[in-house]
Motif scaffolding. Structure first.
Motif: not given
Ligand SMILES: *Cc1c(COP(=O)(O)O)cnc(C)c1O
Length: 408
Positions: A39-41, A43-46, A257, A259-260
């Motif tokens: 996917s595009d994220w 980290t800091m994703g949904s 943070r 990660t996703d």
């Protein structure tokens, strides 16, 4: 190695080492992680919010903050509560160093209160004895997954106006009853905040990871700052300008943070939590039954009363050696079990005995005699959901064989 160590003789009960804990990651977990990798994220994703929501909904808390570790979560709680130099926070010496280090990171002083020798949890009379004008909070640790008496700790906290942060690293999946209502650990009905860890040895894993659960919106907002350098983007709203370069650092935070990638694993693992806890309970019950007549060891003591008010997550299965009935030391028994390819662990060296705590904080041997005596006698036997029936029987046979050899 095992041959040399097989001092009590005979063939080892098993060929491959069995460690005290291990994660369970299956194809479904792997697929979930791979999906994020594509996917595009990263980290800091949904996935982060989805993991927070999954844990908060399970435990029944209003808010959740996922962070890079259980240690970061504990630090975050101290940060959110505004612990500062001169403040004292009471916790148990029978825990991992992270519980009290969190206080040190904020410049506060961890004050230990000795434990209950049966449960390994903090002793409430000792908490009261350690309260001073400087005390700001209590960090009870649900040792091995056995919940502390939170209603009583809450009473003490109310009386002295203290905050409560549960170190629930062992207790995702544990429950306790107050009156006729069951509470999941993490719901924060009798505390201000609770923290979990998702290290691979814990009840579920995200590789590394941790979470804070809480119900107070204001405290949540303040606490969340730690995760991203103390940075706020409120200024965009204040100026009514969506300028993406605008942010303000209002507090000294860190990069804590998660990660996703980790959160995708965590979400997938949450789907197995109920099964994991059930399997942990099944193994613990088998141990309880198999060892119940052995006078040389003491088992986790769950009385009929406790069973009616507590649901144990069995993060650890800790036996105590009764040296008056044994001619070996704990080291002897430890190495003999290892020779059988069973690798127990010890949870924990009392925190105040570590060189840093002695040198910098002035703690010394003898300060917490119950925790120290507890430590001398304990061994954590292997217990994790992925163990099969034969693994469990191997542990039982090895313990019986070694204790038989060392009994007086
Ligand atoms: C594992 C653990 C922690 C720390 O969690 P990490 O995710 O390893 O940082 C804190 N307290 C207790 C009691 C633990 O067992």
């Amino acid at each position: 190695m095992s041959k040399k160590l097989a001092i009590h003789g005979g063939k080892p009960v098993r060929k491959k080492p069995l460690f005290y804990s291990k994660h369970w990651v299956d194809e479904k977990d792997i697929k979930a992680v791979v999906k994020v990798l594509r996917s595009d994220w990263l980290t800091m994703g949904s996935s982060i919010q989805r993991f927070e929501k999954a844990v908060a909904e399970y435990a029944g808390a209003k808010h959740a903050i996922a962070l890079s570790s259980g240690t970061a979560a504990l630090h975050g709680c101290m940060f959110g509560l505004g612990i500062k130099p001169g403040d004292e926070v009471i916790t148990s010496p029978m825990t991992f160093v992270a519980s009290s280090n969190a206080v040190l990171y904020m410049g506060g002083r961890p004050v230990f209160a000795d434990i209950n020798p049966t449960t390994g949890n903090i002793d409430h009379d000792e908490i009261k004895r350690k309260i001073s004008k400087r005390t700001k909070a209590i960090i009870p640790v649900h040792y091995a997954g056995l919940p502390c008496d939170m209603a009583d700790i809450k009473k003490i906290a109310n009386q002295y106006n203290l905050k409560i942060v549960e170190d629930a690293a062992h207790a995702l999946g544990s429950q306790y009853k107050v009156g006729n209502k069951w509470f999941k650990v993490g719901t924060c009905a009798h505390s201000d905040m609770a923290t979990f860890s998702f290290h691979p040895v814990k009840n579920i894993t995200s590789g590394e990871g941790g979470m804070i659960l809480l119900n107070d919106k204001k405290l949540e907002k303040k606490t969340r700052f730690i995760r991203m350098h103390g940075i706020s983007t409120d200024i965009r709203r204040r100026l009514k300008k969506e300028l993406i370069w605008l942010y303000e650092m209002t507090d000294l935070g860190l990069n804590y943070r998660i990660t996703d990638i980790q959160c995708a694993l965590g979400i997938s693992q949450m789907g197995k939590l109920k099964k994991f806890i059930k399997l942990r309970n099944k193994i613990a019950e088998r141990y309880q039954a198999a060892f119940k007549d052995m006078e040389e060891i003491s088992l986790p003591n769950l009385s009929a009363f406790q069973k009616s008010v507590l649901k144990h997550a069995w993060h650890l299965y800790v036996i105590k050696l009764n040296f008056e009935k044994l001619r070996g030391t704990r080291e002897d028994i430890y190495f003999a079990l290892r020779a059988e390819n069973i690798w127990p662990q010890v949870h924990y060296i009392p925190v105040h005995l570590h060189p840093y705590y002695k040198k910098k904080l002035g703690y010394k041997k003898g300060d917490f005699p119950i925790a120290e005596a507890f430590y001398e006698r304990i061994l954590s036997l292997p217990l994790y959901p992925k163990m099969n029936g034969q693994d469990v029987e191997d542990v039982i046979n090895a313990v019986k064989k070694v204790i038989q050899y060392y009994k007086k």
